[in-house]
Motif scaffolding. Structure first.
Motif, short mmCIF file in Angstrom:
data_model
loop_
_atom_site.label_atom_id
_atom_site.label_comp_id
_atom_site.label_asym_id
_atom_site.label_seq_id
_atom_site.Cartn_x
_atom_site.Cartn_y
_atom_site.Cartn_z
N PRO A 36 15.01 -46.60 26.51
CA PRO A 36 14.86 -46.01 27.91
C PRO A 36 13.53 -45.54 28.03
O PRO A 36 12.88 -45.80 29.15
N ASN A 37 12.95 -44.94 27.06
CA ASN A 37 11.55 -44.47 27.31
C ASN A 37 10.56 -45.52 27.42
O ASN A 37 9.50 -45.37 28.21
N THR A 38 10.68 -46.56 26.61
CA THR A 38 9.88 -47.66 26.77
C THR A 38 9.80 -48.25 28.23
O THR A 38 8.96 -48.74 28.70
N ILE A 39 11.20 -48.50 28.74
CA ILE A 39 11.23 -48.82 29.93
C ILE A 39 10.91 -48.17 31.02
O ILE A 39 10.19 -48.45 32.14
N ARG A 40 11.20 -46.63 30.97
CA ARG A 40 10.43 -45.64 32.00
C ARG A 40 8.85 -45.88 32.05
O ARG A 40 8.30 -45.91 33.04
N ARG A 41 8.32 -46.02 30.80
CA ARG A 41 7.09 -46.19 31.03
C ARG A 41 6.39 -47.56 31.59
O ARG A 41 5.39 -47.43 32.56
N SER A 42 7.05 -48.66 31.25
CA SER A 42 6.72 -49.75 31.94
C SER A 42 6.91 -49.69 33.53
O SER A 42 6.18 -50.12 34.41
N ALA A 43 8.00 -48.95 33.75
CA ALA A 43 8.65 -48.86 35.39
C ALA A 43 7.15 -48.04 35.96
O ALA A 43 6.96 -48.47 37.16
N PHE A 44 6.72 -47.01 35.42
CA PHE A 44 5.79 -46.23 36.17
C PHE A 44 4.30 -46.89 36.13
O PHE A 44 3.67 -46.90 36.90
N ALA A 45 3.99 -47.76 35.23
CA ALA A 45 2.83 -48.47 35.02
C ALA A 45 2.88 -49.48 36.05
O ALA A 45 1.95 -50.02 36.97
N GLY A 98 -7.42 -45.20 26.49
CA GLY A 98 -6.21 -46.06 25.83
C GLY A 98 -5.07 -45.88 26.55
O GLY A 98 -4.30 -47.04 26.73
N THR A 99 -4.93 -44.88 27.31
CA THR A 99 -3.70 -44.66 28.22
C THR A 99 -3.87 -45.89 29.55
O THR A 99 -2.95 -46.60 29.83
N CYS A 100 -5.17 -45.90 30.02
CA CYS A 100 -5.29 -46.97 30.96
C CYS A 100 -4.90 -48.43 30.54
O CYS A 100 -4.56 -49.07 31.41
N LYS A 138 -1.86 -53.41 30.20
CA LYS A 138 -0.92 -54.20 29.20
C LYS A 138 0.48 -54.28 29.84
O LYS A 138 1.30 -55.45 29.61
N ASP A 139 1.19 -53.16 30.27
CA ASP A 139 2.54 -53.28 30.63
C ASP A 139 2.58 -54.24 31.91
O ASP A 139 3.37 -54.90 32.26
N PHE A 148 0.53 -56.70 32.45
CA PHE A 148 0.38 -58.04 31.97
C PHE A 148 1.85 -58.53 31.38
O PHE A 148 1.93 -59.60 31.83
N ARG A 149 2.43 -57.65 30.73
CA ARG A 149 3.81 -58.08 30.27
C ARG A 149 4.70 -58.53 31.45
O ARG A 149 5.40 -59.35 31.48
N PHE A 150 4.48 -57.59 32.74
CA PHE A 150 5.28 -57.92 33.70
C PHE A 150 4.87 -59.40 34.34
O PHE A 150 5.85 -60.33 34.82
N TYR A 151 3.57 -59.60 34.54
CA TYR A 151 3.12 -60.88 34.96
C TYR A 151 3.76 -61.92 34.00
O TYR A 151 3.91 -63.16 34.45
N LEU A 152 3.83 -61.87 32.70
CA LEU A 152 4.33 -63.05 31.81
C LEU A 152 5.66 -63.21 32.18
O LEU A 152 6.24 -64.35 32.02
N PHE A 153 6.41 -62.12 32.44
CA PHE A 153 7.87 -62.39 32.86
C PHE A 153 7.95 -63.02 34.01
O PHE A 153 8.98 -64.06 34.21
N ILE A 154 7.17 -62.77 35.02
CA ILE A 154 7.06 -63.50 36.23
C ILE A 154 6.95 -65.19 35.79
O ILE A 154 7.57 -66.18 36.60
N GLU A 155 5.98 -65.30 35.04
CA GLU A 155 5.56 -66.70 35.14
C GLU A 155 6.76 -67.47 34.24
O GLU A 155 6.93 -68.75 34.29
N ARG A 156 7.32 -66.90 33.28
CA ARG A 156 8.53 -67.51 32.77
C ARG A 156 9.72 -67.71 33.81
O ARG A 156 10.57 -68.56 33.47
N GLU A 157 9.94 -66.73 34.63
CA GLU A 157 11.21 -66.90 35.56
C GLU A 157 10.78 -67.98 36.68
O GLU A 157 11.69 -68.42 37.09
N TYR A 158 9.50 -67.77 37.01
CA TYR A 158 9.11 -68.49 38.30
C TYR A 158 7.77 -69.56 38.12
O TYR A 158 6.73 -68.97 38.17
N GLU A 159 8.27 -70.69 37.56
CA GLU A 159 7.20 -71.41 37.16
C GLU A 159 6.25 -71.99 38.35
O GLU A 159 5.12 -72.31 38.04
N GLN A 160 6.79 -71.66 39.58
CA GLN A 160 6.04 -72.33 40.53
C GLN A 160 4.60 -71.53 40.80
O GLN A 160 3.49 -71.78 41.50
#
Length: 370
Positions: free
Chosen positions: A44-53, A105-107, A112-113, A115-127
């Motif tokens: 949950p802490n990892t997901i929360r951090r990603s959510a705020f990023a 480092g925080t920035c 990086k969070d 970028f991980r979100f964008y990589l997820f989009i690329e896998r879900e929506y190839e268009q």
């Protein structure tokens, strides 16, 4: 703020969403990504951090009057400039509307969070294609015996230069002073176990005093559990065990006896001992509040991470091998363990002297003078 992070708890699982505060709609792409992270069992802490990023990034896009998917159509140089500007936007404190500036480092971690979100989009929506700044330059290198090796170089080079920071280790006299300043034996036991096991605070708070303690051998085990009421987790889904001293074991038994009436209604070792949440599992925020109170009382700053550093350095002084210390700390890589250890110049010189006393004339340099 145009967006907010919403948390919904169902049974033992926390779900995170990002909501548009004006329309009160769930923002689809980010929320789908956060749901994915929950399903693959991120903490949950990892997901929360990603959510705020991602929330901060959405606010940045809002200021630029841009949409998430527009970035894919940008040329490489414009994409690079876009994300570099986001880094500096974060660095300026725009994400919190405060004057304080986060560390580089925080920035970088926020980006990086994203970028991980964008990589997820690329896998879900190839268009949508792929972000050019996340592409890899590949070079095939061939060694002397003809073995090919692919070297990859990430195309994005806009990260801020991270500050070189070495975690501080607690000192024994500091630990003793804070132990004496604690007002209850629960906090004292917590400090003792952190210092003697090297466990992370999430691991300590997840200890089940019925299942996880070997009372005969004075050993405390940590297991990965996803359903802890206080969200405590063992990192990396790992299992480890640590032996504690006889004195600390006796103190543990004293604690169990003193708070037996509270503890008998559940299995968590560390619980709240007063107030409306009495008997409920202790949470991480409460532990840090305790450390803050102790700092105001003693002038000594301690954190759970500083106690992990103390554990590592005491084992190094006792002659433990680096691999053994790394295993005890639950590190995946020795490089991480090395950062915990205080290698001072005098130790390095002494080690070199000892080496050359045992291995004199390695290269026969004395013969070159003949």
């Amino acid at each position: 703020m145009p967006y907010e992070v919403v948390t919904v708890k169902e049974a033992a699982t926390k779900y995170f969403y990002i909501r548009d505060t004006e329309r009160l709609d769930i923002v689809t792409l980010p929320s789908k990504y956060l749901m994915h992270k929950t399903r693959v069992r991120r903490s949950p802490n990892t997901i929360r951090r990603s959510a705020f990023a991602i929330l901060y990034y959405l606010e940045y896009l809002e200021e630029k009057n841009m949409q998430i998917t527009e970035i894919y159509g940008m040329p490489y140089d414009e994409q690079t400039e876009h994300f570099v500007n986001f880094l500096y936007w974060i660095k300026a404190g725009n994400h919190t509307k405060q004057e304080s500036s986060p560390k580089n480092g925080t920035c970088n971690a926020y980006l990086k969070d994203v970028f991980r979100f964008y990589l997820f989009i690329e896998r879900e929506y190839e268009q949508y294609g792929t972000l050019k700044v996340l592409s890899y330059n590949q070079i095939v290198a061939v060694n002397d015996v003809g073995v090919k090796r692919v070297l990859r170089n990430n195309a994005f080079h806009g990260y801020l230069k991270a500050e070189k920071s070495k975690g501080k280790s607690a000192r024994q006299n500091e630990i003793v002073t804070v132990l004496q300043a604690c007002t209850n034996c629960r906090d004292q036991l917590l400090l003792l176990l952190l210092a003697e096991t090297g466990y992370r605070i999430g691991e300590i708070l997840g200890i089940d005093y019925v299942k996880d303690i070997d009372y005969r051998n004075h050993v405390i085990r940590v297991y990965f559990r996803e359903d802890n009421e206080n969200d405590a987790r063992a990192k990396n889904a790992e299992y480890r065990k640590a032996k504690i001293s006889d004195d600390t074991f006796e103190f543990l038994m004293h604690y169990l006896s003193k708070y037996g009436k509270i503890l008998q209604h559940q299995n968590y070792l560390f619980v709240n001992i007063m107030g409306s949440t009495k008997g409920k599992p202790l949470k991480v925020d409460s532990v840090y509040d305790m450390f803050d109170r102790m700092e105001k009382k003693t002038g000594i700053k301690l954190t759970p991470h500083m106690l992990r550093h103390y554990f590592a350095n005491m084992r190094k002084k006792a002659g433990w091998r680096l691999e053994l210390i790394s295993q005890a700390l639950g590190h995946k890589h020795l490089d991480t363990t090395i950062k915990y250890l205080d290698w001072i110049d005098e130790e390095l010189v002494a080690a070199s002297n000892e080496f050359y006393e045992k291995h004199a004339s390695i290269f026969g340099a004395e013969k070159l003078l003949e």
